[in-house]
Every structure is written in C-alpha cells, then in structure tokens.
Design an enzyme around this catalytic site. Structure first.
Site, PDB file in Angstrom:
ATOM      1  N   ILE A 172       0.744  -1.238  -0.157  1.00 12.22           N
ATOM      2  CA  ILE A 172      -0.150  -0.024   0.031  1.00 12.22           C
ATOM      3  C   ILE A 172       0.789   1.372   0.033  1.00 12.22           C
ATOM      4  CG2 ILE A 172      -1.776  -1.112   1.080  1.00 12.22           C
ATOM      5  CD1 ILE A 172      -1.024  -0.034   3.738  1.00 12.22           C
ATOM      6  N   GLY A 173       2.036   1.059  -0.183  1.00  9.26           N
ATOM      7  CA  GLY A 173       3.079   2.133  -0.260  1.00  9.26           C
ATOM      8  C   GLY A 173       4.603   1.766  -0.208  1.00  9.26           C
ATOM      9  N   LYS A 179       5.611  -2.548   7.707  1.00 10.35           N
ATOM     10  CA  LYS A 179       6.728  -1.788   6.953  1.00 10.35           C
ATOM     11  C   LYS A 179       7.974  -2.738   6.936  1.00 10.35           C
ATOM     12  CE  LYS A 179       9.574   2.579   7.118  1.00 10.35           C
ATOM     13  NZ  LYS A 179       9.851   3.663   8.091  1.00 10.35           N
ATOM     14  N   ASP A 219      11.361  14.550   9.627  1.00 10.49           N
ATOM     15  CA  ASP A 219      10.885  14.340   8.108  1.00 10.49           C
ATOM     16  C   ASP A 219       9.398  14.398   8.324  1.00 10.49           C
ATOM     17  OD1 ASP A 219      10.934  13.661   5.687  1.00 10.49           O
ATOM     18  OD2 ASP A 219      10.941  11.433   5.922  1.00 10.49           O
TER      19      ASP A 219
END
Length: 823
Positions: free
Chosen positions: A532-533, A554, A660
């Site tokens: 999804i990313g 992740k 970030d």
C-alpha cells in the site's frame, strides 16, 4: 482619566483596535500596550499626547501606516513599534522628535527609503530598523547621529555605500547591516572606533583592502565580514583582538598567508576563513587558541602539511581543511581532540596510512577522513593518496552507516563493520588492493597460522587437525538437522520478534515465530498486491491476521546476505533501529502505534496499527475524497499533528526531533484523525550540547537552514509543519507560493484556498485565518523567529472572538506578516 500619567497594560490578551479616545489622555507620559493581540491601525489621535515620553506598542498585530502624527510627540524619548505589521514609509515628521533616544521599528513591513530628516535625531543612541522592506541609499545625514551606540538595519534591501562617518561620535558599540546590497568600502570612521563590540557586515557586496579597513578594537567580541568582495591580506594586528569570540570572513577574496598572530586571540571560539585565496602553510600559532571549537579553512590554496600542533586544541569540535593543497600524513595528534564532532580533510593530497590514534575521537558524528569512532555516521576518505591498510579499529564504529574510501592507495581487507558490508563497489573503487565481502572485490584470503620452524611439523598438525575439524562439521550438520526436525516452527534460530506492547501478547497469544509466520502468510510472502506504499527504506503492506485484525507492516529492503540495504546518506538498518528506539519510548494519540518488530536474515519489518484513510499525501491527490473533507476537519488534522510534535519536543525526555514531517508521513484513520509516522530519521536531542548530523528529510518540506548546517533542533520540524499546514489548506504543495515570496504579499486569500470545497465563512473563516497566520510564522527563514510547537499547539487551541470578517479578495500581505519568510 484625563489626569492619568502612566498606562501599563502590557503582556495581556487584549484584542481589537486602539480606540481613538486614547488621544484624550492629554497628561499621559508613558503608554505601554506591548505584547497583546491588538490589531488595526494606530489612531492618528495619538498625536494629541503631547507630553508622552515613552510609547511601547510592540509585539501586537497592528497594521497600516506609520502615523505621521507621531511627529507631534516632541517630548518622546523612547518609541518601540517592532514586531507588528506596519507598512508604508517612515514619515518626514520623524525629524521633529529631537529628544528621541531609542527608535525601534524592526520586524514590520515598512518600505521605501530612510528620510534624510532622521539626521535631525541628534540624541538617538539606539536605531533598529532590521527585517523590513526598506530600500534605497542611506542618507548622508546619518553621519550626524554622533551619539549612536546601536545601529541594526540588517535584512533589508538597502543599496549604495554605508555612511562614511557613521562612527564619527566614537561611541558605536554594535553595527549590524548584514543581508543588504551595500557596496563600496567599509566606513572609514569604523577603523578608529575603539568602542565596537559587535560588527556584522556579512552578505553584502562591500569592497576594499581588508588590511586598510580594520582598526584596533580592544572590546570587539564578534566580527562577521563573510560573503563580500573584500581583498588583501589579513593584518597582523588582528591578533590584538583579545576579546574576540567569533571571526568569520569566509567567501571573500582574502589572499596571502594566515598570520601567526591569529593565535593571540585566546577567547576565539569560531574561526571561519573558508572560500578565500589563502596560501602558504597553516600557521602553528593556531595551537594557542585553547577555546576554539570551530576551525574552517576549506576551499583555499593552503599548502604544506597539517601541523600536528592543531591536536593541542583540545576544545575543537569542527575542523574543516578540505579542498586545499595539503600534503603529507594525517597527524596522529588529532586523536587528542576527543570532543571532535565533524572532521573534513577531503580533496587534498594527503598520503600514508590512517592513524589509529583517531580512535580517541569518541564524539565524532561527521567525518570526512578517518577513525575508529563510536558515533560516526558518515565517513568519506575519497580522493586522497592514503595508503596501507584500513586500521582494524574501524571495526568498532558501530554507528557508521555510509562510507567512501574510493580513489586512494589503500590495500588489504575492508573492516568488519555494517557500513562496509552494506556498501557497493563504488565506495572502494580506485584503490590498490582492497579485498572483502563487497561484490566486485576479491574475497578475503583465508589465513592459516603455521609453525615456521618445520615444514614437517606443519604437515603433522594438519594430519591431526583436519579429521577433527571434519568430524566436528559432520556433528554440527547432524545436530542442526535434528534440531530443525524437532522445532520446525522455528525456521531460523536468529529470528526474534519483540513486542512493544505487553497487552499485544495477551490479545494475539503468540510467540515470535507464530506471529512471524502469520504475517508472512497474510501477505503471501510480501506479495506486491498487498503493498500500500513504498519509500526509500522499504515498503508498507496491509496484512489481515488470523485473528481478523488488520495491521500495517513496514518491510525494509534486505540484501541476500541478510543486511539491510544502505542509502547514500543513512542506512536502512540505522533507520530500522532508530524507528524502534523512538516509538518504544513514546505514547500519544496522534502518533502511530508500534505493535512490534521482527529482524531476521530473511526479513526485517515493523508492525503498526493500520490506519484506514492512508497518508495525507495520497488523500490530497484524491479529488473525490478531498471534496468531502471540509475546513473544520482539515483544522483538526493540523491540530493533531501540532499536538504530536508538541509532545515530542516538550514532553519527551530527552526531546525527539522527527526530521521528516511531510504529507506522506501523516496518516489518517477513518475519522480523519492525524497520526505522525515514520521515525526512521528521528533523533534524540542532547540538552546543553551541539546536535549535529547529516541531512535527513524530504525536499520541499525541509527547513532552509539544513542546506548549510549540520546542527539540528526542533525548529526544523516547525518549518516542515508550516509547509504541511499550507499544503492541507491549499490542496496542493505550496512550493510555488513559497518560491514567489517577493510577490506573495499581493496574492489574494481566495487564490491559495483549495477550491474543491466551498469557501469558508464566519467563524470558520476566522479559524482559517488564525491557522494560516500560525503556518506562515512557522515558515520564517530564521529558525529563532519561528514559534515553538507548544506555542503553535496552544495557538491552534485558543478560542477566537471578535475576529474581523475578512473578504476573500483580501491580500495576504494585509493579513499576515510575511517579512520573516525572506532570507
């Protein structure tokens, strides 16, 4: 009230405009309304206060012109209107204030040239006009200000020469004219002004011979002449500046040798002479600067060797001698500088081996030459003539993530450290004979220690040892096969899964291997259809576990040998560890929840809560979804991010800087509640110490100062927050808006709002204006001018009342103080 002498209402929450009736207080001598939330124009009736001696209206939101009626206040001695939104010119009536001693109009939006009538203020001792939009030439009448002690006019657009006799009175202490467009020589009167304490003339176009411009300054503490066109040689008398703490003359055309007298400035902390034409050798006199912590001589034409005496400067933290013509070995005495944080010797002609003594530099975080360094992140030894083997002390550099030793004469095995294992052939190319585990290098030779006394003895020992080794290997294979059959669920003995939430064990009832297998099964071995990313460090997968719970996984990119792939600046392995370290120490509703992590030779991944709406970045590109997310919902997203950053900066010990913040790292749940994610580059801030590191972040969101400094603080997160806030309300990244700062004041409010939803009205409009005002303040070019995240969070939570009904056609320059956005 007509007999009132003093009116002190400062540091409150007063709102609205100053009433015209203020002019009825005819006996008033001191009026202090500073540090409130007053808005509107300064009433012209203020000119009726003929007995007024002190007028403090600073740090409000006052707008409109500088009232010419202030010129009627002939008894005025102290006028402070700074940190407002005043615009227009300084009126000619300013010359009537003959008793004025302090004039502070800084940090407004005042424009035009300085009227020559200012020369009539012969009692003036303090003049501060910095951070406005002034232009034109300074009037020659400023030479009449002979009592002036403080002149601060930096961050404007002045041109022409500085007044030659600005120091004629001989009492000037501070002259700050940086960041303008001044040309011509340094004022001649400055040479004989022995009272000077602070001089900042940097970022102009000043010319002339520096040896003729500098005088004798026994009290001088700070001298910055960088980014000009000065030439000539540094005079020996510079060594008489006994109280100087900073000397910065970088980016000029200074030539000749560095005088040995520099070593007499015993209080010097910073010496920056980089990017000039200095030649000859580096003087040994620098060794006497026992308070120095920054020495920058890069980009010159220095020759000879690096003096070993530099190693006597035990306070040194930042040493840069790169891009010169230095030769010879790296002096081992540099290992005495145990507090060194940054070392750059690249781009020279240094040779011989890398000294082992550099291993003493335990605090070093940025190095461009060598070392056995516990905290080192980036190592660049490239393009020198270093020879011999890389010292084995490099094996202890646990923090090293990026390495480059290309184009030297190094040979032998590469160090046994993660940075080298993760590196590509490019970082070792062009050497004499390196070997090791990097693909493209020769393998490391197998060394067998032998008895040199007898060849027969060698063979005898081999006959005995080889069968024993073979039997041991066979036993290990049998044992391994047996162990695997007994514990088939544990496919690799190195697998480890650690939960950061003890309740998770109870909910899922798992041990490490069970949940590992569950995730592998749920994603079908991390099949791309579940992705999804993705980002620089890895990819994110959606996994539905056997318990029917959905989590986000992740997964970091991994090489075949089990190491996490490195990047140009920071390895993914360090990002993996950094993210775990940060998220195991924090708990906040607006920060993504980490359930656990797994590190195996096959896979390294983090397990998070799954947030249904995805990232803010992806939402902003979904026109249909964004059309249903109104201004109030967007305001709640902004408040959530602000609360998260406020928690990280002010409630965590030590504070955490995310580094970030961007729309791709803001995740939203089904109710559009914001959650800050991706802590791979987060850093813990050590109080009362310098916090330096390599660049991290996303271009377009990173603060401008990160382009020229390695020091990090929470204000870089504040800037990124401002960008994300504008992006959310504009519906697109504000790069075009930020890049057109000079014309930003003329942009209408309606032109920056997301047009996929109806324009705001009434209270919604009031909230929007306040949020945008905070966002623009976060984008200030100077970090110190940005608010803290605690101030931002409190400002976003404050109730709005009596906010004017602004039209959509109003210009941004009339609503917000945009001057701070200019460098």
């Amino acid at each position: 009230m007509s007999s009132l002498l003093d009116l002190w209402l400062f540091d409150n929450e007063l709102e609205g405009s100053i009433p015209d009736s203020i002019g009825r207080l005819g006996n008033l001598t001191r009026l202090a309304l500073y540090e409130n939330k007053l808005s509107g124009h300064i009433p012209s009736t203020i000119g009726n206060l003929s007995k007024l001696e002190l007028l403090y209206l600073y740090q409000n939101q006052l707008s409109g012109p500088f009232p010419r009626e202030i010129g009627k206040l002939e008894s005025l001695t102290d006028l402070a209107l700074f940190r407002n939104k005043l615009s227009g010119h300084i009126p000619l009536t300013i010359g009537n204030l003959s008793e004025l001693k302090l004039l502070r109009l800084c940090e407004n939006q005042l424009s035009g040239s300085i009227p020559r009538e200012i020369g009539k203020l012969e009692s003036l001792i303090d003049l501060r006009l910095f951070s406005n939009i002034f232009s034109g030439v300074l009037p020659i009448e400023m030479n009449n200000l002979t009592k002036l002690m403080n002149l601060q006019i930096y961050n404007n657009s002045f041109v022409g020469n500085l007044p030659p006799d600005v120091c004629r009175g001989g009492v000037l202490v501070n002259i700050s004219v940086a960041s303008n467009f001044f040309t011509g020589p340094i004022p001649r009167s400055q040479k004989n002004c022995s009272t000077l304490f602070r001089v900042t003339l940097n970022h102009n176009q000043l010319t002339g011979d520096i040896s003729d411009a500098l005088g004798t300054y026994p009290n001088l503490n700070y001298l910055d002449l960088s980014y000009n066109e000065l030439h000539g040689m540094l005079p020996a008398k510079i060594g008489q500046y006994n109280n100087l703490t900073l000397l910065r003359i970088s980016n000029n055309k200074i030539s000749g040798a560095l005088p040995s007298e520099v070593g007499n400035m015993k209080k010097l902390n910073v010496l920056d002479l980089s990017k000039n034409h200095l030649s000859r050798g580096i003087t040994k006199g620098l060794a006497k600067l026992d308070a120095l912590f920054e020495l920058s001589l890069e980009n010159n034409e220095l020759m000879g060797s690096i003096p070993p005496e530099i190693g006597m400067i035990l306070t040194l933290r930042n040493l840069s001698l790169s891009k010169n013509r230095l030769v010879g070995p790296i002096p081992k005495q540099l290992g005495n500088c145990i507090d060194m944080l940054s070392l750059n010797l690249s781009g020279n002609e240094l040779h011989d081996s890398i000294p082992v003594e550099i291993g003493r530099l335990r605090s070093l975080e940025s190095l461009d030459q060598f070392g056995r360094l516990q905290s080192l992140e980036t190592l660049n030894l490239s393009h020198n003539n270093l020879s011999s083997e890389i010292p084995s002390t490099f094996n202890a550099m646990a923090g090293l993530s990026t390495v480059d030793v290309s184009y030297n004469q190094l040979e032998g095995p590469i160090p046994n450290s993660t940075a080298f294992h993760n590196a590509s052939i490019d970082v070792v190319r062009g050497n004499k004979g390196l070997c090791g585990e990097i693909v493209g290098l020769k393998p490391r030779p197998l060394k067998i220690q032998a008895n040199s006394h007898s060849g027969k003895g060698d063979r005898k020992w081999l006959v005995i040892l080889l069968p024993i080794i073979a039997l041991l290997l066979l036993f290990m294979v049998i044992f391994g096969f047996w162990y695997a059959m007994i514990r088939r669920t544990k496919r690799n003995a190195k697998d480890q899964l650690v939960s950061t939430n003890e309740n998770l064990f109870a909910i899922w009832s798992y041990d490490g291997v069970i949940i590992y297998e569950n995730i592998i099964k749920a994603t079908e071995g991390f099949d791309s259809k579940y992705c999804i990313g993705s980002g620089a460090y890895g990819s994110v997968y959606k996994a539905r576990l056997s318990s029917n719970q959905i989590v986000a996984v992740k997964k970091f990119h991994v090489l075949p040998d089990g190491d996490i792939v490195g990047t140009t600046k920071i390895s993914r392995q360090k990002a993996f560890r950094s993210e775990i370290r940060a998220l195991t120490k924090i708990r906040h509703r607006n920060i993504v929840k980490l359930y656990g992590f797994c590190s195996t030779p096959r896979h390294s991944f983090l397990v998070y809560e799954y947030l249904e709406a995805g990232s803010l970045e992806s939402l902003l590109s979904d026109h249909e979804t964004m059309a249903g997310i109104g201004w109030l919902e967007r305001g709640n997203v902004v408040r959530g991010v602000a609360d998260a950053l406020c928690y990280l900066h002010h409630d965590c010990s030590p504070p955490i800087i995310h580094r970030d913040i961007s729309s791709k790292n803001i995740l939203l749940d089904a109710e559009y509640e914001a959650h800050v994610s991706d802590f791979g580059t987060a850093r813990f801030v050590k109080p009362d110490s310098l916090n330096w590191t390599s660049f991290a972040g996303t271009f377009g969101y990173a603060a401008p100062e990160l382009a020229y400094t390695m020091e990090i603080n929470e204000k870089s997160d504040v800037y990124s927050f401002g960008v994300v806030t504008l992006e959310l309300f504009m519906g697109r990244h504000p790069r075009d808006l930020i890049s057109s700062i000079p014309s930003l004041c003329d942009v209408q409010l309606k032109d920056i709002l997301d047009q996929r939803i109806p324009y705001p009205k009434d209270e919604t409009m009031a909230d929007l204006i306040c949020v945008l005002d905070i966002a623009f303040s976060c984008l200030s070019y100077r970090p110190e001018s940005r608010p803290s995240m605690k101030q931002v969070s409190q400002g976003l939570s404050a109730r709005r009342s009596n906010v004017p009904d602004y039209p959509l056609e109003i210009k941004l320059g009339e609503l917000f103080n945009l001057r701070g956005l200019v460098s």
